[in-house]
Design an enzyme around this catalytic site. Sequence first.
Site, PDB file in Angstrom:
ATOM      1  N   ASN A   1     127.874   4.818   4.818  1.00  0.00           N
ATOM      2  CA  ASN A   1     129.064   5.332   4.133  1.00  0.00           C
ATOM      3  C   ASN A   1     130.341   4.567   4.508  1.00  0.00           C
ATOM      4  OD1 ASN A   1     129.410   6.330   6.688  1.00  0.00           O
ATOM      5  ND2 ASN A   1     129.143   8.477   6.147  1.00  0.00           N
TER       6      ASN A   1
ATOM      7  N   ARG B   1     138.159   9.442  13.972  1.00  0.00           N
ATOM      8  CA  ARG B   1     137.945  10.704  14.670  1.00  0.00           C
ATOM      9  C   ARG B   1     139.294  11.257  15.097  1.00  0.00           C
ATOM     10  NH1 ARG B   1     133.946  10.722  12.310  1.00  0.00           N
ATOM     11  NH2 ARG B   1     131.805  10.789  13.098  1.00  0.00           N
TER      12      ARG B   1
ATOM     13  N   GLN C   1     135.516  20.857  14.207  1.00  0.00           N
ATOM     14  CA  GLN C   1     135.177  20.976  12.787  1.00  0.00           C
ATOM     15  C   GLN C   1     134.119  22.046  12.598  1.00  0.00           C
ATOM     16  OE1 GLN C   1     136.281  16.498  11.143  1.00  0.00           O
ATOM     17  NE2 GLN C   1     134.183  17.140  11.128  1.00  0.00           N
TER      18      GLN C   1
ATOM     19  N   HIS D   1     136.797  17.044   6.166  1.00  0.00           N
ATOM     20  CA  HIS D   1     136.047  15.811   6.468  1.00  0.00           C
ATOM     21  C   HIS D   1     135.098  15.494   5.303  1.00  0.00           C
ATOM     22  CE1 HIS D   1     133.842  13.439   9.869  1.00  0.00           C
ATOM     23  NE2 HIS D   1     133.979  12.720   8.777  1.00  0.00           N
TER      24      HIS D   1
HETATM   25  P1  NDP Z   1     131.431  -0.268  13.697  1.00  0.00           P
HETATM   26  O1  NDP Z   1     130.447  -0.063  14.803  1.00  0.00           O
HETATM   27  O2  NDP Z   1     131.075  -1.173  12.582  1.00  0.00           O
HETATM   28  O3  NDP Z   1     132.803  -0.785  14.289  1.00  0.00           O
HETATM   29  C1  NDP Z   1     133.394  -0.186  15.382  1.00  0.00           C
HETATM   30  C2  NDP Z   1     134.540  -1.080  15.801  1.00  0.00           C
HETATM   31  O4  NDP Z   1     135.315  -0.367  16.770  1.00  0.00           O
HETATM   32  C3  NDP Z   1     134.093  -2.381  16.438  1.00  0.00           C
HETATM   33  O5  NDP Z   1     134.600  -3.440  15.661  1.00  0.00           O
HETATM   34  C4  NDP Z   1     134.692  -2.339  17.841  1.00  0.00           C
HETATM   35  O6  NDP Z   1     135.175  -3.613  18.169  1.00  0.00           O
HETATM   36  C5  NDP Z   1     135.821  -1.339  17.675  1.00  0.00           C
HETATM   37  N1  NDP Z   1     136.169  -0.657  18.912  1.00  0.00           N
HETATM   38  C6  NDP Z   1     135.358  -0.018  19.764  1.00  0.00           C
HETATM   39  N2  NDP Z   1     136.053   0.430  20.818  1.00  0.00           N
HETATM   40  C7  NDP Z   1     137.333   0.081  20.608  1.00  0.00           C
HETATM   41  C8  NDP Z   1     138.524   0.251  21.356  1.00  0.00           C
HETATM   42  N3  NDP Z   1     138.533   0.850  22.556  1.00  0.00           N
HETATM   43  N4  NDP Z   1     139.667  -0.207  20.821  1.00  0.00           N
HETATM   44  C9  NDP Z   1     139.678  -0.856  19.635  1.00  0.00           C
HETATM   45  N5  NDP Z   1     138.578  -1.059  18.899  1.00  0.00           N
HETATM   46  C10 NDP Z   1     137.418  -0.602  19.384  1.00  0.00           C
HETATM   47  O7  NDP Z   1     131.792   1.191  13.182  1.00  0.00           O
HETATM   48  P2  NDP Z   1     132.157   1.665  11.714  1.00  0.00           P
HETATM   49  O8  NDP Z   1     133.260   0.813  11.208  1.00  0.00           O
HETATM   50  O9  NDP Z   1     130.942   1.821  10.914  1.00  0.00           O
HETATM   51  O10 NDP Z   1     132.688   3.142  12.005  1.00  0.00           O
HETATM   52  C11 NDP Z   1     133.788   3.379  12.864  1.00  0.00           C
HETATM   53  C12 NDP Z   1     133.966   4.865  13.072  1.00  0.00           C
HETATM   54  O11 NDP Z   1     134.387   5.471  11.858  1.00  0.00           O
HETATM   55  C13 NDP Z   1     132.684   5.634  13.437  1.00  0.00           C
HETATM   56  O12 NDP Z   1     132.367   5.532  14.808  1.00  0.00           O
HETATM   57  C14 NDP Z   1     133.059   7.040  13.036  1.00  0.00           C
HETATM   58  O13 NDP Z   1     133.687   7.702  14.114  1.00  0.00           O
HETATM   59  C15 NDP Z   1     134.045   6.853  11.894  1.00  0.00           C
HETATM   60  N6  NDP Z   1     133.467   7.256  10.604  1.00  0.00           N
HETATM   61  C16 NDP Z   1     134.080   8.245   9.888  1.00  0.00           C
HETATM   62  C17 NDP Z   1     133.519   8.699   8.698  1.00  0.00           C
HETATM   63  C18 NDP Z   1     134.176   9.759   7.879  1.00  0.00           C
HETATM   64  O14 NDP Z   1     133.506  10.365   7.025  1.00  0.00           O
HETATM   65  N7  NDP Z   1     135.458  10.014   8.051  1.00  0.00           N
HETATM   66  C19 NDP Z   1     132.242   8.163   8.210  1.00  0.00           C
HETATM   67  C20 NDP Z   1     131.755   7.041   8.960  1.00  0.00           C
HETATM   68  C21 NDP Z   1     132.328   6.645  10.156  1.00  0.00           C
HETATM   69  P3  NDP Z   1     135.298  -4.111  19.698  1.00  0.00           P
HETATM   70  O15 NDP Z   1     133.968  -3.897  20.332  1.00  0.00           O
HETATM   71  O16 NDP Z   1     135.699  -5.542  19.564  1.00  0.00           O
HETATM   72  O17 NDP Z   1     136.373  -3.309  20.334  1.00  0.00           O
END
Ligand code: NDP
Length: 384
Positions: free
Chosen positions: A147, A285, A314, A333
Amino acid sequence: MAKILCVLYPDPESGFPKTYARDNVPTITRYENGQTAPNPKAIDFIPGHLVGSVTGELGLRKFLESAGHRFVVTSDKDGEESVFDRELPDADVVISQPFWPAYLTAARLAKAKKLRLALTAGIGSDHIDLEAAIKHGVTVAEVTGSNSISVAEHAVMMILSLVRNYLPSHERAKSGGWNIADCVSRSYDLEGMHVGTVAAGRIGLAVMRRLKPFDVRLHYFQRHRLPKAVEDELGLSFHYEVEHMVKVCDIVTINAPLHPGTINMFDEKLLSSMKRGSYIVDTARAQICGRDAIVRALEDGRLAGYAGDVWYPQPAPKDHPWRKMPYNGMTPHMSGTSLSAQARYAAGTREILECWLEGRPMREEYVIVDGSKLAGTGAMAYTI
Ligand code: NDP
């Protein structure tokens, strides 16, 4: 024979739909990063129909029961008397969705003696205590990628609706009004603004790609730098620290997982360092932002708007301050559970179950915790 306990959000208040606004949804076979969409052996639902709520059952009942498994579906998930708590002790698999999370706390995991797989039908497994899952040898998986674009589209919509003052203007038209000055006194163009994303993973990068044609200046902050080719393609400016990025941005979109490195990142101090009149859109989140700090920043004008679809807990209580704070464009959400998204994450849930029940490894990108450690996508996105 396994017992699969599945927690889904309740059906529509008007009853389970008999008809739909559209006849079908486009079939997406491959995502932007090249990953293929879920491909289970079969599906028992019609893509574009509501499968994310209790009656929809993610289209899994026939598949599971015909193989002799027990399948329990409920939306009753909170409190010790809940169906979820009663059914948990002898469940082998728990399926839950971030939209209506069955919080798998350390206490609940300790009681779930038979649990081997906690499967997130969607993306984001922070409703599971990952450290406790590791301790109890529970595998955690989610339907990575299913998604991401659904959320990215929602984030772009919210950015535009805040900056252009869409929601209040729509309310004015609906209620019979026509005061254009009221509509436009908080309405701007996005063009030329600086937009930064906290995290440029699947969702964050997709938000950037979709915003580029609006002629904005794009920024990102995360722990690892993207390949130069990607930065060049989008004209992305990298920031080593979130503090540096927010200072130069008009709009910040938050797309990071919730873990100890991101919790309460947008606290009073960081919010005070932003440009006056900034906007925040958080579809990642809720706990990445301080709840009351956001309210104060909107009330005193440091923020011009806040939108998102993620709350804590939630469902959000009726008196949650984000429901009524000024200049908010919050929704329940919902961004990652459009009918289009449901078709993909229901198929992905089935693909993961097929693997698990047949003793085959699931795709690496679906794994969050495995073999008592963070693994796969979990090892890249989370810390504990
Ligand atoms: P990905 O795993 O593709 O990407 C996560 C990114 O977060 C990475 O690029 C990572 O980069 C970065 N990251 C992790 N820790 C940190 C930090 N401390 N500071 C800055 N960047 C950080 O995840 P998605 O893009 O697929 O999803 C992200 C989040 O979106 C999910 O975990 C979920 O919580 C949320 N989500 C919400 C939905 C909704 O319905 N509202 C649905 C789907 C997801 P790096 O390691 O370089 O820091």
